[in-house]
Design a protein around this motif. Sequence first.
Motif, PDB file in Angstrom:
ATOM      1  N   TRP A   1     113.535  45.139  -9.818  1.00 55.67           N
ATOM      2  CA  TRP A   1     113.170  46.094  -8.577  1.00 55.67           C
ATOM      3  C   TRP A   1     114.365  46.879  -8.267  1.00 55.67           C
ATOM      4  O   TRP A   1     114.381  48.305  -7.926  1.00 55.67           O
TER       5      TRP A   1
ATOM      6  N   GLU B   1     105.931  49.715  -8.340  1.00 54.54           N
ATOM      7  CA  GLU B   1     107.180  49.207  -7.631  1.00 54.54           C
ATOM      8  C   GLU B   1     106.859  47.821  -6.722  1.00 54.54           C
ATOM      9  O   GLU B   1     107.804  47.200  -6.626  1.00 54.54           O
TER      10      GLU B   1
ATOM     11  N   ASP C   1     110.128  52.813  -3.745  1.00 60.47           N
ATOM     12  CA  ASP C   1     109.027  51.708  -2.980  1.00 60.47           C
ATOM     13  C   ASP C   1     109.472  51.754  -1.385  1.00 60.47           C
ATOM     14  O   ASP C   1     110.336  50.884  -1.188  1.00 60.47           O
TER      15      ASP C   1
ATOM     16  N   TYR D   1     108.788  44.231  -7.518  1.00 61.85           N
ATOM     17  CA  TYR D   1     109.507  43.768  -6.147  1.00 61.85           C
ATOM     18  C   TYR D   1     109.200  42.263  -5.923  1.00 61.85           C
ATOM     19  O   TYR D   1     109.956  41.405  -5.754  1.00 61.85           O
TER      20      TYR D   1
END
Length: 157
Positions: free
Chosen positions: A14, A3, A31, A7
Motif C-alpha cells: 500500500w 487501496e 487512498d 492497506y
Amino acid sequence: MSESSLYETDFLAWINQQQLALSSRDITALDWENLAEELDAMGIREKNELKNRLVVLIAHLLKWQHQPAKRSISWFTTIANQRDDLKDLLAEKPSLNQYIPDILSKAYRNARREASAETGLALAIFPETCTYNIEEILNHEFLCNTTNDFERSLEGK
C-alpha cells in the motif's frame, strides 16, 4: 484490489502504491482516508519519540543528581547519548520545539516515577514538577558534564 483493502492486507505494498501515485500525481489512485490517518499517526510518533527520549534523559539526570555514590559509566553515556540524539532530533524536525512545554511536563512525570523505582528512593524525594528547563536538560555541562570524560565528570560530585 482497492487501496483500502490493500492497506489492510499488505501495508508495505500500500505504501509503495501510494508513493507511486503521489510521485506521478495520480490523485485518483490515492487512498485519501488512510493517507490522512497515517500522516496523523506519523506526527504522533514523532512527538512520542521526543517524549520517550526526554523520559530517559531526565530519569538519568535525576538519578545522577540524587544518587551521586552510584554514578556509573552507563548513566553517563546514556545522558550524553540522549542529549546528542535529542539535539539531532530537534535540528532535523524543528517544529517539534513547539510541543516541548507540554511534553516536558509529561516526560518529567514519567521520569520521576522511573527514577524513584530504579533508585529505590521515595517518589517524594524528587520535586513534583520539573526544575530543569529544556536548555539545561540539553546542555552538555549541566548536572552531568558530558563534555568531560567519565572520570572528570565524577570529580564534579
